[in-house]
Design a protein around this motif. Sequence first.
Motif, PDB file in Angstrom:
ATOM      1  N   ILE A   1       4.396   3.623   3.736  1.00  0.00           N
ATOM      2  CA  ILE A   1       4.066   2.396   3.002  1.00  0.00           C
ATOM      3  C   ILE A   1       3.667   1.323   4.002  1.00  0.00           C
ATOM      4  O   ILE A   1       4.181   1.268   5.122  1.00  0.00           O
ATOM      5  CB  ILE A   1       5.277   1.931   2.152  1.00  0.00           C
ATOM      6  CG1 ILE A   1       5.494   2.879   0.965  1.00  0.00           C
ATOM      7  CG2 ILE A   1       5.095   0.494   1.655  1.00  0.00           C
ATOM      8  CD1 ILE A   1       6.719   2.566   0.129  1.00  0.00           C
ATOM      9  N   ALA A   2       2.760   0.446   3.589  1.00  0.00           N
ATOM     10  CA  ALA A   2       2.384  -0.715   4.411  1.00  0.00           C
ATOM     11  C   ALA A   2       2.289  -1.940   3.516  1.00  0.00           C
ATOM     12  O   ALA A   2       1.929  -1.835   2.331  1.00  0.00           O
ATOM     13  CB  ALA A   2       1.059  -0.476   5.115  1.00  0.00           C
ATOM     14  N   ILE A   3       2.637  -3.075   4.064  1.00  0.00           N
ATOM     15  CA  ILE A   3       2.459  -4.344   3.344  1.00  0.00           C
ATOM     16  C   ILE A   3       1.342  -5.086   4.066  1.00  0.00           C
ATOM     17  O   ILE A   3       1.503  -5.509   5.219  1.00  0.00           O
ATOM     18  CB  ILE A   3       3.752  -5.170   3.327  1.00  0.00           C
ATOM     19  CG1 ILE A   3       4.892  -4.344   2.713  1.00  0.00           C
ATOM     20  CG2 ILE A   3       3.549  -6.454   2.520  1.00  0.00           C
ATOM     21  CD1 ILE A   3       6.244  -5.050   2.747  1.00  0.00           C
TER      22      ILE A   3
ATOM     23  N   PHE B   1       5.702   2.502  -8.593  1.00  0.00           N
ATOM     24  CA  PHE B   1       6.271   1.689  -7.523  1.00  0.00           C
ATOM     25  C   PHE B   1       7.204   0.602  -8.048  1.00  0.00           C
ATOM     26  O   PHE B   1       6.956  -0.035  -9.063  1.00  0.00           O
ATOM     27  CB  PHE B   1       5.167   1.019  -6.706  1.00  0.00           C
ATOM     28  CG  PHE B   1       5.700   0.086  -5.654  1.00  0.00           C
ATOM     29  CD1 PHE B   1       6.218   0.577  -4.470  1.00  0.00           C
ATOM     30  CD2 PHE B   1       5.729  -1.290  -5.873  1.00  0.00           C
ATOM     31  CE1 PHE B   1       6.748  -0.272  -3.506  1.00  0.00           C
ATOM     32  CE2 PHE B   1       6.245  -2.152  -4.910  1.00  0.00           C
ATOM     33  CZ  PHE B   1       6.756  -1.634  -3.730  1.00  0.00           C
ATOM     34  N   SER B   2       8.282   0.390  -7.319  1.00  0.00           N
ATOM     35  CA  SER B   2       9.182  -0.744  -7.526  1.00  0.00           C
ATOM     36  C   SER B   2       9.734  -1.128  -6.161  1.00  0.00           C
ATOM     37  O   SER B   2       9.640  -0.352  -5.195  1.00  0.00           O
ATOM     38  CB  SER B   2      10.328  -0.377  -8.474  1.00  0.00           C
ATOM     39  OG  SER B   2      11.168   0.599  -7.864  1.00  0.00           O
ATOM     40  N   VAL B   3      10.306  -2.301  -6.056  1.00  0.00           N
ATOM     41  CA  VAL B   3      10.848  -2.755  -4.779  1.00  0.00           C
ATOM     42  C   VAL B   3      11.901  -1.779  -4.265  1.00  0.00           C
ATOM     43  O   VAL B   3      12.023  -1.540  -3.055  1.00  0.00           O
ATOM     44  CB  VAL B   3      11.444  -4.172  -4.923  1.00  0.00           C
ATOM     45  CG1 VAL B   3      12.117  -4.607  -3.624  1.00  0.00           C
ATOM     46  CG2 VAL B   3      10.355  -5.169  -5.301  1.00  0.00           C
ATOM     47  N   GLY B   4      12.637  -1.175  -5.191  1.00  0.00           N
ATOM     48  CA  GLY B   4      13.674  -0.225  -4.804  1.00  0.00           C
ATOM     49  C   GLY B   4      13.146   0.974  -4.043  1.00  0.00           C
ATOM     50  O   GLY B   4      13.888   1.605  -3.271  1.00  0.00           O
ATOM     51  N   GLU B   5      11.861   1.293  -4.244  1.00  0.00           N
ATOM     52  CA  GLU B   5      11.265   2.434  -3.541  1.00  0.00           C
ATOM     53  C   GLU B   5      11.268   2.238  -2.024  1.00  0.00           C
ATOM     54  O   GLU B   5      11.259   3.198  -1.265  1.00  0.00           O
ATOM     55  CB  GLU B   5       9.834   2.674  -4.030  1.00  0.00           C
ATOM     56  CG  GLU B   5       9.723   3.196  -5.451  1.00  0.00           C
ATOM     57  CD  GLU B   5      10.317   4.597  -5.606  1.00  0.00           C
ATOM     58  OE1 GLU B   5      10.329   5.357  -4.617  1.00  0.00           O
ATOM     59  OE2 GLU B   5      10.784   4.913  -6.710  1.00  0.00           O
TER      60      GLU B   5
ATOM     61  N   PHE C   1       0.851  -1.181   0.000  1.00  0.00           N
ATOM     62  CA  PHE C   1       0.000   0.000   0.000  1.00  0.00           C
ATOM     63  C   PHE C   1       0.892   1.237   0.000  1.00  0.00           C
ATOM     64  O   PHE C   1       1.639   1.472   0.955  1.00  0.00           O
ATOM     65  CB  PHE C   1      -0.906  -0.032   1.220  1.00  0.00           C
ATOM     66  CG  PHE C   1      -1.766   1.189   1.401  1.00  0.00           C
ATOM     67  CD1 PHE C   1      -2.408   1.796   0.326  1.00  0.00           C
ATOM     68  CD2 PHE C   1      -1.952   1.726   2.678  1.00  0.00           C
ATOM     69  CE1 PHE C   1      -3.200   2.919   0.500  1.00  0.00           C
ATOM     70  CE2 PHE C   1      -2.751   2.846   2.860  1.00  0.00           C
ATOM     71  CZ  PHE C   1      -3.371   3.441   1.774  1.00  0.00           C
ATOM     72  N   HIS C   2       0.846   2.019  -1.087  1.00  0.00           N
ATOM     73  CA  HIS C   2       1.717   3.194  -1.245  1.00  0.00           C
ATOM     74  C   HIS C   2       0.884   4.370  -1.778  1.00  0.00           C
ATOM     75  O   HIS C   2       0.912   4.683  -2.960  1.00  0.00           O
ATOM     76  CB  HIS C   2       2.882   2.881  -2.188  1.00  0.00           C
ATOM     77  CG  HIS C   2       2.476   2.127  -3.430  1.00  0.00           C
ATOM     78  ND1 HIS C   2       1.743   2.690  -4.468  1.00  0.00           N
ATOM     79  CD2 HIS C   2       2.688   0.839  -3.786  1.00  0.00           C
ATOM     80  CE1 HIS C   2       1.546   1.800  -5.412  1.00  0.00           C
ATOM     81  NE2 HIS C   2       2.101   0.661  -5.022  1.00  0.00           N
TER      82      HIS C   2
ATOM     83  N   ASP D   1      13.259   8.818   1.230  1.00  0.00           N
ATOM     84  CA  ASP D   1      12.016   9.544   1.500  1.00  0.00           C
ATOM     85  C   ASP D   1      10.978   8.659   2.210  1.00  0.00           C
ATOM     86  O   ASP D   1      10.002   9.164   2.759  1.00  0.00           O
ATOM     87  CB  ASP D   1      11.429  10.088   0.196  1.00  0.00           C
ATOM     88  CG  ASP D   1      12.296  11.183  -0.416  1.00  0.00           C
ATOM     89  OD1 ASP D   1      12.982  11.886   0.355  1.00  0.00           O
ATOM     90  OD2 ASP D   1      12.297  11.313  -1.660  1.00  0.00           O
ATOM     91  N   VAL D   2      11.193   7.371   2.119  1.00  0.00           N
ATOM     92  CA  VAL D   2      10.310   6.429   2.831  1.00  0.00           C
ATOM     93  C   VAL D   2      10.935   6.172   4.201  1.00  0.00           C
ATOM     94  O   VAL D   2      11.886   5.413   4.347  1.00  0.00           O
ATOM     95  CB  VAL D   2      10.157   5.112   2.048  1.00  0.00           C
ATOM     96  CG1 VAL D   2       9.302   4.125   2.845  1.00  0.00           C
ATOM     97  CG2 VAL D   2       9.540   5.370   0.680  1.00  0.00           C
TER      98      VAL D   2
END
Length: 268
Positions: free
Chosen positions: A204-206, A140-144, A131-132, A149-150
Amino acid sequence: MVKFYLGKQRHIQEMKKPKQTLITKLFGVLCGLIALFHLGSAGANQVIHVAVASNFLSTLKQLKSEFEQAYNKEILVSSGSTGKLFAQISHGAPYDIFLSADDVRPQQLQSLGLTHQNKAFTYAYGKLVVFHPNMTSSQFSVGELTNKDVEHIAIANPKLAPYGLAAKNWLLDKGIWPAISRKIVMGENINQAMQYVKSGNAQIAIVALSMVQQEPISGFTELDANDYQPIRQQGVLLTNKPIAEEFVDFLSSKAAQSIIDQHGYGIP
């Protein structure tokens, strides 16, 4: 002597009458209490108490509505992290059904002898999303996740919540857990993890796909199911109430499975 005897006998009979009346009254009260007990028991048999993992709560609410209308019976719901509910059941919480977010706790309850029929059933397969809300899916990519900033990434506590464990394992498999572990904030369940982002305490949340489908949210990315262990959500009967077995059967009906599918779960 005869008159005296008859009078005494009549007096004795009169003395007995109040006692008979009292006994009759007590017997009537007892019968009433027994009737109330049976009515209460009959009413209790028309109600079941379901303990459900947080991720499945909104889905269960709709299933509950459909079941109650079709069967004219009542479902009480308690929700929390799978680990917390497991602990409550282990300590005697009076639930009739446990809908876990994994297949581990139901089987542990079986081994402890706390289940009825000793048979767990799979009612859904969970799906993970990132969730972004501050970026689109195309951005979005995994690198984000490693972007400076995150500052915080929310997941459910892996020790309590299967979705939290799945999220951690996904991050480990991607090889970025060591780099971002300091950013991780943990909620007791995925509802709390989601709230961290909504309140601005995390970026961000997973969480579960079902969580983002509850409301109009566009900023999320569904993860490839091949990239994490299947989240097999199992349930188990804890009592022998017929209505509990009816609800378990209902979960495998076309109507129920359609609801489960629409809420972002895989069908067994």
